[in-house]
Design a protein around this motif. Structure first.
Motif, PDB file in Angstrom:
ATOM      1  N   TYR A  80       0.971  -3.925  -4.092  1.00 53.77           N
ATOM      2  CA  TYR A  80       0.623  -2.611  -3.551  1.00 53.77           C
ATOM      3  C   TYR A  80      -0.732  -2.222  -4.138  1.00 53.77           C
ATOM      4  CZ  TYR A  80       1.790   2.109  -1.806  1.00 53.77           C
ATOM      5  OH  TYR A  80       1.827   3.296  -1.125  1.00 53.77           O
ATOM      6  N   MET A  81      -1.755  -2.055  -3.289  1.00 53.28           N
ATOM      7  CA  MET A  81      -3.113  -1.820  -3.775  1.00 53.28           C
ATOM      8  C   MET A  81      -3.786  -0.695  -3.016  1.00 53.28           C
ATOM      9  SD  MET A  81      -4.802  -5.609  -4.270  1.00 53.28           S
ATOM     10  CE  MET A  81      -6.246  -5.000  -5.129  1.00 53.28           C
ATOM     11  N   ARG A  82      -4.676   0.006  -3.741  1.00 54.70           N
ATOM     12  CA  ARG A  82      -5.568   0.957  -3.090  1.00 54.70           C
ATOM     13  C   ARG A  82      -6.891   0.269  -2.795  1.00 54.70           C
ATOM     14  NH1 ARG A  82      -9.852   4.030  -4.445  1.00 54.70           N
ATOM     15  NH2 ARG A  82      -9.656   3.692  -6.697  1.00 54.70           N
ATOM     16  N   GLY A  83      -7.445   0.577  -1.639  1.00 54.74           N
ATOM     17  CA  GLY A  83      -8.800   0.168  -1.286  1.00 54.74           C
ATOM     18  C   GLY A  83      -9.510   1.370  -0.719  1.00 54.74           C
ATOM     19  N   GLY A  84     -10.551   1.855  -1.394  1.00 49.90           N
ATOM     20  CA  GLY A  84     -11.230   3.060  -0.927  1.00 49.90           C
ATOM     21  C   GLY A  84     -10.268   4.234  -0.892  1.00 49.90           C
ATOM     22  N   THR A  85     -10.171   4.883   0.256  1.00 47.03           N
ATOM     23  CA  THR A  85      -9.283   6.046   0.393  1.00 47.03           C
ATOM     24  C   THR A  85      -7.972   5.679   1.086  1.00 47.03           C
ATOM     25  OG1 THR A  85     -10.411   6.650   2.446  1.00 47.03           O
ATOM     26  CG2 THR A  85     -11.173   7.704   0.429  1.00 47.03           C
ATOM     27  N   SER A  86      -7.613   4.404   1.075  1.00 44.30           N
ATOM     28  CA  SER A  86      -6.363   3.951   1.695  1.00 44.30           C
ATOM     29  C   SER A  86      -5.557   3.108   0.719  1.00 44.30           C
ATOM     30  CB  SER A  86      -6.659   3.119   2.950  1.00 44.30           C
ATOM     31  OG  SER A  86      -7.266   3.894   3.944  1.00 44.30           O
ATOM     32  N   LYS A  87      -4.288   2.892   1.068  1.00 42.00           N
ATOM     33  CA  LYS A  87      -3.420   1.994   0.300  1.00 42.00           C
ATOM     34  C   LYS A  87      -2.703   1.072   1.270  1.00 42.00           C
ATOM     35  CE  LYS A  87      -1.214   5.281  -1.937  1.00 42.00           C
ATOM     36  NZ  LYS A  87      -0.311   5.981  -2.866  1.00 42.00           N
ATOM     37  N   ALA A  88      -2.417  -0.145   0.799  1.00 45.26           N
ATOM     38  CA  ALA A  88      -1.739  -1.122   1.652  1.00 45.26           C
ATOM     39  C   ALA A  88      -0.822  -1.991   0.814  1.00 45.26           C
ATOM     40  CB  ALA A  88      -2.753  -1.998   2.386  1.00 45.26           C
ATOM     41  N   VAL A  89       0.148  -2.562   1.493  1.00 41.77           N
ATOM     42  CA  VAL A  89       0.980  -3.608   0.907  1.00 41.77           C
ATOM     43  C   VAL A  89       0.347  -4.934   1.311  1.00 41.77           C
ATOM     44  CG1 VAL A  89       3.265  -4.654   0.820  1.00 41.77           C
ATOM     45  CG2 VAL A  89       3.042  -2.165   1.016  1.00 41.77           C
ATOM     46  N   PHE A  90      -0.002  -5.748   0.305  1.00 43.27           N
ATOM     47  CA  PHE A  90      -0.654  -7.037   0.508  1.00 43.27           C
ATOM     48  C   PHE A  90       0.361  -8.170   0.402  1.00 43.27           C
ATOM     49  CE2 PHE A  90      -4.335  -4.569  -0.034  1.00 43.27           C
ATOM     50  CZ  PHE A  90      -5.474  -5.310   0.234  1.00 43.27           C
ATOM     51  N   PHE A  91       0.289  -9.096   1.344  1.00 46.06           N
ATOM     52  CA  PHE A  91       1.136 -10.286   1.339  1.00 46.06           C
ATOM     53  C   PHE A  91       0.266 -11.538   1.363  1.00 46.06           C
ATOM     54  CE2 PHE A  91       3.780  -7.103   3.438  1.00 46.06           C
ATOM     55  CZ  PHE A  91       5.013  -7.277   2.833  1.00 46.06           C
ATOM     56  N   HIS A  92       0.726 -12.583   0.697  1.00 48.38           N
ATOM     57  CA  HIS A  92       0.198 -13.921   0.947  1.00 48.38           C
ATOM     58  C   HIS A  92       0.837 -14.401   2.250  1.00 48.38           C
ATOM     59  CE1 HIS A  92      -1.798 -14.880  -2.905  1.00 48.38           C
ATOM     60  NE2 HIS A  92      -0.878 -14.098  -3.450  1.00 48.38           N
ATOM     61  N   GLU A  93       0.038 -14.934   3.152  1.00 51.11           N
ATOM     62  CA  GLU A  93       0.595 -15.415   4.415  1.00 51.11           C
ATOM     63  C   GLU A  93       1.676 -16.469   4.185  1.00 51.11           C
ATOM     64  OE1 GLU A  93      -0.852 -17.663   8.487  1.00 51.11           O
ATOM     65  OE2 GLU A  93      -2.203 -16.221   7.543  1.00 51.11           O
ATOM     66  N   LYS A  94       1.520 -17.298   3.143  1.00 48.05           N
ATOM     67  CA  LYS A  94       2.493 -18.360   2.870  1.00 48.05           C
ATOM     68  C   LYS A  94       3.872 -17.811   2.521  1.00 48.05           C
ATOM     69  CE  LYS A  94       1.213 -18.809  -2.050  1.00 48.05           C
ATOM     70  NZ  LYS A  94       2.389 -18.192  -2.610  1.00 48.05           N
ATOM     71  N   ASP A  95       3.954 -16.542   2.101  1.00 45.20           N
ATOM     72  CA  ASP A  95       5.234 -15.944   1.741  1.00 45.20           C
ATOM     73  C   ASP A  95       5.954 -15.308   2.928  1.00 45.20           C
ATOM     74  OD1 ASP A  95       4.975 -16.627  -0.950  1.00 45.20           O
ATOM     75  OD2 ASP A  95       3.872 -14.795  -1.417  1.00 45.20           O
ATOM     76  N   LEU A  96       5.266 -15.188   4.052  1.00 45.70           N
ATOM     77  CA  LEU A  96       5.856 -14.607   5.259  1.00 45.70           C
ATOM     78  C   LEU A  96       6.366 -15.723   6.173  1.00 45.70           C
ATOM     79  CD1 LEU A  96       3.155 -11.890   6.003  1.00 45.70           C
ATOM     80  CD2 LEU A  96       5.494 -11.484   5.191  1.00 45.70           C
ATOM     81  N   PRO A  97       7.259 -15.400   7.117  1.00 45.35           N
ATOM     82  CA  PRO A  97       7.749 -16.431   8.046  1.00 45.35           C
ATOM     83  C   PRO A  97       6.613 -17.068   8.841  1.00 45.35           C
ATOM     84  CG  PRO A  97       9.080 -14.435   8.202  1.00 45.35           C
ATOM     85  CD  PRO A  97       7.911 -14.098   7.339  1.00 45.35           C
ATOM     86  N   GLU A  98       6.730 -18.363   9.087  1.00 50.46           N
ATOM     87  CA  GLU A  98       5.722 -19.057   9.904  1.00 50.46           C
ATOM     88  C   GLU A  98       5.640 -18.473  11.302  1.00 50.46           C
ATOM     89  OE1 GLU A  98       5.245 -23.318  10.180  1.00 50.46           O
ATOM     90  OE2 GLU A  98       6.149 -23.552   8.187  1.00 50.46           O
ATOM     91  N   ASP A  99       6.787 -18.053  11.822  1.00 55.22           N
ATOM     92  CA  ASP A  99       6.831 -17.438  13.143  1.00 55.22           C
ATOM     93  C   ASP A  99       6.341 -15.995  13.029  1.00 55.22           C
ATOM     94  OD1 ASP A  99       7.324 -16.467  15.643  1.00 55.22           O
ATOM     95  OD2 ASP A  99       9.497 -16.790  15.602  1.00 55.22           O
TER      96      ASP A  99
END
Length: 200
Positions: A10-29
């Motif tokens: 969970y990271m802030r960038g500028g005036t926003s925040k996002a949940v960051f994922f490594h693509e390899k950790d998400l389903p291939e589909d």
């Protein structure tokens, strides 16, 4: 019913925040990604009680990062904006604020070797197919978080990140001026005529 676990940051960038994922950790589909992102944010719900969303669009964002196979790019970055009121995940554009966190994420997660005092990270935004080059301050092998930089909308100070968007024009329409005019008049209901410049 059972829960699935996906590592994230969970990271802030500028005036926003996002949940960051490594693509390899998400389903291939990738067709199942939207459902995951909706659950991660707790959408649809204006309070996003059952998720990590912060109840406004600037805190209901997702970033998916992977190493790039291009010689001129370090990492690929896919952005998703998660709606709050309706179950919608939009991938039609990028977010400049969250882009600024991609370089630090790539360094801290070991996707790019940390070089002091500044690490250059080259990023391909897959939404726009445009390259962003970031110059990230580094200390003790990690992206710096402390510094004297101030931006409106964020209390306190932080470490400076220099961003260079390469050839950013026309990512949606193919033109810098999509209407063909540099200035034009729009009649805005309830306001009247307004001179505008429409840029892509």
């Amino acid at each position: 019913m059972y829960m699935k676990k996906y590592p994230c940051v969970y990271m802030r960038g500028g005036t926003s925040k996002a949940v960051f994922f490594h693509e390899k950790d998400l389903p291939e589909d990738k067709s199942g990604w939207d459902e995951i992102f909706l659950k991660v944010m707790g959408t649809p719900d204006v309070k996003q009680i059952d998720g990590m969303g912060g109840t406004v669009s600037s805190t209901s964002k997702i970033a998916v990062i992977s190493p790039s196979d291009r010689q001129d790019v370090d990492v690929n970055y896919t952005f998703r904006q998660v709606d709050i009121v309706i179950p919608r995940v939009d991938g039609s554009a990028n977010c400049g604020n969250i882009s600024s966190a991609v370089g630090p994420f790539a360094i801290d997660e070991g996707l790019v070797p940390a070089v002091e005092p500044i690490t250059v990270v080259r990023i391909l935004n897959t939404n726009t197919n445009k390259i962003i080059e970031e110059h990230v301050r580094v200390e003790n092998g990690r992206a710096m978080v402390h510094g004297d930089e101030v931006i409106k909308g964020v209390p306190g100070t932080g470490s400076r990140i220099d961003m260079y968007f390469e050839d950013p024009a026309g990512s949606r329409t193919g033109k810098l001026f999509p209407t063909g005019q540099k200035k034009e008049i729009f009649d805005v209901p309830g306001y009247g005529p307004a001179e505008v410049t429409v840029l892509d």
